[in-house]
Motif scaffolding. Sequence first.
Motif, PDB file in Angstrom:
ATOM      1  N   LEU A  52       0.858  -1.181   0.000  1.00 27.22           N
ATOM      2  CA  LEU A  52       0.000   0.000   0.000  1.00 27.22           C
ATOM      3  C   LEU A  52       0.898   1.236   0.000  1.00 27.22           C
ATOM      4  O   LEU A  52       1.759   1.386   0.860  1.00 27.22           O
ATOM      5  CB  LEU A  52      -0.903   0.014   1.238  1.00 27.22           C
ATOM      6  CG  LEU A  52      -1.693   1.309   1.502  1.00 27.22           C
ATOM      7  CD1 LEU A  52      -2.664   1.598   0.363  1.00 27.22           C
ATOM      8  CD2 LEU A  52      -2.435   1.214   2.835  1.00 27.22           C
ATOM      9  N   GLU A  53       0.675   2.124  -0.979  1.00 28.53           N
ATOM     10  CA  GLU A  53       1.399   3.391  -1.031  1.00 28.53           C
ATOM     11  C   GLU A  53       0.387   4.525  -1.009  1.00 28.53           C
ATOM     12  O   GLU A  53      -0.570   4.523  -1.787  1.00 28.53           O
ATOM     13  CB  GLU A  53       2.259   3.486  -2.298  1.00 28.53           C
ATOM     14  CG  GLU A  53       3.075   4.777  -2.330  1.00 28.53           C
ATOM     15  CD  GLU A  53       3.793   5.039  -3.652  1.00 28.53           C
ATOM     16  OE1 GLU A  53       4.549   6.023  -3.698  1.00 28.53           O
ATOM     17  OE2 GLU A  53       3.586   4.287  -4.613  1.00 28.53           O
ATOM     18  N   VAL A  54       0.595   5.475  -0.119  1.00 28.38           N
ATOM     19  CA  VAL A  54      -0.290   6.639  -0.004  1.00 28.38           C
ATOM     20  C   VAL A  54       0.458   7.874  -0.486  1.00 28.38           C
ATOM     21  O   VAL A  54       1.587   8.119  -0.072  1.00 28.38           O
ATOM     22  CB  VAL A  54      -0.754   6.841   1.457  1.00 28.38           C
ATOM     23  CG1 VAL A  54      -1.565   8.129   1.590  1.00 28.38           C
ATOM     24  CG2 VAL A  54      -1.577   5.651   1.923  1.00 28.38           C
ATOM     25  N   GLY A  55      -0.178   8.648  -1.361  1.00 28.14           N
ATOM     26  CA  GLY A  55       0.431   9.881  -1.848  1.00 28.14           C
ATOM     27  C   GLY A  55       1.600   9.654  -2.785  1.00 28.14           C
ATOM     28  O   GLY A  55       2.677  10.217  -2.570  1.00 28.14           O
ATOM     29  N   PRO A  56       1.429   8.858  -3.854  1.00 27.18           N
ATOM     30  CA  PRO A  56       2.552   8.573  -4.752  1.00 27.18           C
ATOM     31  C   PRO A  56       3.004   9.763  -5.595  1.00 27.18           C
ATOM     32  O   PRO A  56       4.121   9.757  -6.109  1.00 27.18           O
ATOM     33  CB  PRO A  56       2.001   7.458  -5.650  1.00 27.18           C
ATOM     34  CG  PRO A  56       0.519   7.659  -5.638  1.00 27.18           C
ATOM     35  CD  PRO A  56       0.209   8.137  -4.247  1.00 27.18           C
ATOM     36  N   GLY A  57       2.140  10.769  -5.754  1.00 24.93           N
ATOM     37  CA  GLY A  57       2.509  11.910  -6.601  1.00 24.93           C
ATOM     38  C   GLY A  57       2.809  11.452  -8.018  1.00 24.93           C
ATOM     39  O   GLY A  57       2.063  10.652  -8.589  1.00 24.93           O
ATOM     40  N   PRO A  58       3.928  11.883  -8.606  1.00 23.87           N
ATOM     41  CA  PRO A  58       4.259  11.460  -9.972  1.00 23.87           C
ATOM     42  C   PRO A  58       4.798  10.038 -10.065  1.00 23.87           C
ATOM     43  O   PRO A  58       5.055   9.539 -11.156  1.00 23.87           O
ATOM     44  CB  PRO A  58       5.316  12.467 -10.408  1.00 23.87           C
ATOM     45  CG  PRO A  58       5.951  12.932  -9.144  1.00 23.87           C
ATOM     46  CD  PRO A  58       4.864  12.897  -8.092  1.00 23.87           C
ATOM     47  N   GLY A  59       5.001   9.377  -8.906  1.00 27.15           N
ATOM     48  CA  GLY A  59       5.307   7.942  -8.947  1.00 27.15           C
ATOM     49  C   GLY A  59       6.756   7.550  -8.768  1.00 27.15           C
ATOM     50  O   GLY A  59       7.140   6.434  -9.122  1.00 27.15           O
ATOM     51  N   GLY A  60       7.575   8.407  -8.179  1.00 30.79           N
ATOM     52  CA  GLY A  60       8.979   8.043  -7.972  1.00 30.79           C
ATOM     53  C   GLY A  60       9.143   6.828  -7.075  1.00 30.79           C
ATOM     54  O   GLY A  60       9.830   5.860  -7.435  1.00 30.79           O
ATOM     55  N   LEU A  61       8.512   6.844  -5.910  1.00 31.86           N
ATOM     56  CA  LEU A  61       8.603   5.697  -5.003  1.00 31.86           C
ATOM     57  C   LEU A  61       7.855   4.500  -5.585  1.00 31.86           C
ATOM     58  O   LEU A  61       8.289   3.355  -5.421  1.00 31.86           O
ATOM     59  CB  LEU A  61       8.043   6.064  -3.620  1.00 31.86           C
ATOM     60  CG  LEU A  61       8.077   4.964  -2.563  1.00 31.86           C
ATOM     61  CD1 LEU A  61       9.481   4.410  -2.366  1.00 31.86           C
ATOM     62  CD2 LEU A  61       7.526   5.480  -1.228  1.00 31.86           C
ATOM     63  N   THR A  62       6.764   4.761  -6.278  1.00 32.68           N
ATOM     64  CA  THR A  62       6.001   3.681  -6.926  1.00 32.68           C
ATOM     65  C   THR A  62       6.905   2.892  -7.862  1.00 32.68           C
ATOM     66  O   THR A  62       6.916   1.649  -7.859  1.00 32.68           O
ATOM     67  CB  THR A  62       4.835   4.279  -7.744  1.00 32.68           C
ATOM     68  OG1 THR A  62       4.170   5.270  -6.978  1.00 32.68           O
ATOM     69  CG2 THR A  62       3.849   3.200  -8.155  1.00 32.68           C
ATOM     70  N   ARG A  63       7.671   3.601  -8.652  1.00 34.04           N
ATOM     71  CA  ARG A  63       8.597   2.949  -9.583  1.00 34.04           C
ATOM     72  C   ARG A  63       9.660   2.170  -8.823  1.00 34.04           C
ATOM     73  O   ARG A  63      10.057   1.065  -9.231  1.00 34.04           O
ATOM     74  CB  ARG A  63       9.228   3.990 -10.503  1.00 34.04           C
ATOM     75  CG  ARG A  63       8.230   4.523 -11.521  1.00 34.04           C
ATOM     76  CD  ARG A  63       8.684   5.797 -12.208  1.00 34.04           C
ATOM     77  NE  ARG A  63       9.875   5.614 -13.035  1.00 34.04           N
ATOM     78  CZ  ARG A  63      10.343   6.545 -13.876  1.00 34.04           C
ATOM     79  NH1 ARG A  63       9.691   7.696 -13.998  1.00 34.04           N
ATOM     80  NH2 ARG A  63      11.428   6.316 -14.589  1.00 34.04           N
ATOM     81  N   GLY A  64      10.130   2.728  -7.696  1.00 32.76           N
ATOM     82  CA  GLY A  64      11.102   2.011  -6.875  1.00 32.76           C
ATOM     83  C   GLY A  64      10.531   0.709  -6.337  1.00 32.76           C
ATOM     84  O   GLY A  64      11.198  -0.336  -6.358  1.00 32.76           O
ATOM     85  N   LEU A  65       9.295   0.753  -5.861  1.00 30.05           N
ATOM     86  CA  LEU A  65       8.647  -0.438  -5.301  1.00 30.05           C
ATOM     87  C   LEU A  65       8.483  -1.523  -6.365  1.00 30.05           C
ATOM     88  O   LEU A  65       8.735  -2.712  -6.121  1.00 30.05           O
ATOM     89  CB  LEU A  65       7.288  -0.059  -4.712  1.00 30.05           C
ATOM     90  CG  LEU A  65       7.333   0.840  -3.465  1.00 30.05           C
ATOM     91  CD1 LEU A  65       5.950   1.411  -3.172  1.00 30.05           C
ATOM     92  CD2 LEU A  65       7.849   0.060  -2.258  1.00 30.05           C
ATOM     93  N   LEU A  66       8.055  -1.121  -7.557  1.00 27.06           N
ATOM     94  CA  LEU A  66       7.845  -2.094  -8.632  1.00 27.06           C
ATOM     95  C   LEU A  66       9.175  -2.644  -9.141  1.00 27.06           C
ATOM     96  O   LEU A  66       9.314  -3.845  -9.379  1.00 27.06           O
ATOM     97  CB  LEU A  66       7.053  -1.442  -9.772  1.00 27.06           C
ATOM     98  CG  LEU A  66       5.595  -1.112  -9.407  1.00 27.06           C
ATOM     99  CD1 LEU A  66       4.994  -0.131 -10.400  1.00 27.06           C
ATOM    100  CD2 LEU A  66       4.755  -2.391  -9.338  1.00 27.06           C
ATOM    101  N   ALA A  67      10.175  -1.768  -9.252  1.00 24.99           N
ATOM    102  CA  ALA A  67      11.496  -2.216  -9.704  1.00 24.99           C
ATOM    103  C   ALA A  67      12.131  -3.169  -8.697  1.00 24.99           C
ATOM    104  O   ALA A  67      12.901  -4.058  -9.073  1.00 24.99           O
ATOM    105  CB  ALA A  67      12.402  -1.008  -9.931  1.00 24.99           C
TER     106      ALA A  67
END
Length: 281
Positions: A52-67
């Motif tokens: 669960l990620e809250v407040g991803p914005g443009p997705g920098g951390l999202t990309r880190g999590l998926l990578a």
Amino acid sequence: MGAIDNLPPLREVIARHGLAAKKALGQNFLLDLNLTAKIARQAGDLSRCDVLEVGPGPGGLTRGLLAEGARKVLAIEKDPRCLPALEEIAAAFPGRLEVVQGDALEIDPLERLTPPIRVVANLPYNVGTELLVRWLTPEVWPPFWESLTLMFQREVAERIVAQPGSKAYGRLAILAQWRAEARIVMSLPPGAFTPPPKVSSAVVHLTALPAPRHPADPKVLSRVVAAAFNQRRKMLRAALRGLAPDIEDRLAAAGLKPTDRAEQVPLEGFCALARELQAAK
């Protein structure tokens, strides 16, 4: 900036979608993808977990999590401007990213996640503490999450891990340390963010304990701790007078000095007092 995937650099994404950070939403974007991947790694092996990620914005951390191999990421984002950028990430990682637009305080993520679940987020400053308290105080324990890896203002992070006798020690330390193992795992200067905030930040990693460290009724403990720290400069006998007419006797039975102040009382002492007050009802 570091290439952790085949998507464009975050500065390019932000410029293309017109994603200037909004102060009203508590937004400060992390653009260094090496840094976001490092934060993701603080959450451990994600290959068997939903995140669960809250407040991803443009997705920098999202990309880190998926990578870093997260089985699935559920990203809850309040700002509709960020959705096109997040959908581009979803297209690059088919079936592994679900984006929900809305307020994280009002959305039940469990309908969309499969255990085991970990929470990893650069929390918006304006709702970070409230979300943490909710995650630490569910009706049933253990909670839905295995661990929380969360970025806060440095001052908030220090309050979470604070020990008795320090000025940072208070309600947040008690709530966090009663049911979880909490430690600061990363520090970030203001310059790591766009726009740079006025304060430093830190990442706190909390691992849920199978059971609380010491027995106590959660509601009674919460009431005791709130009363004690709401008047932290007063002695316990004065600060807690409203909880019981014989509060000095209850304090003595719990092994506490009526003349102590809240910041001198360890977690175990607050739990003992909560048990005393519960037994005296």
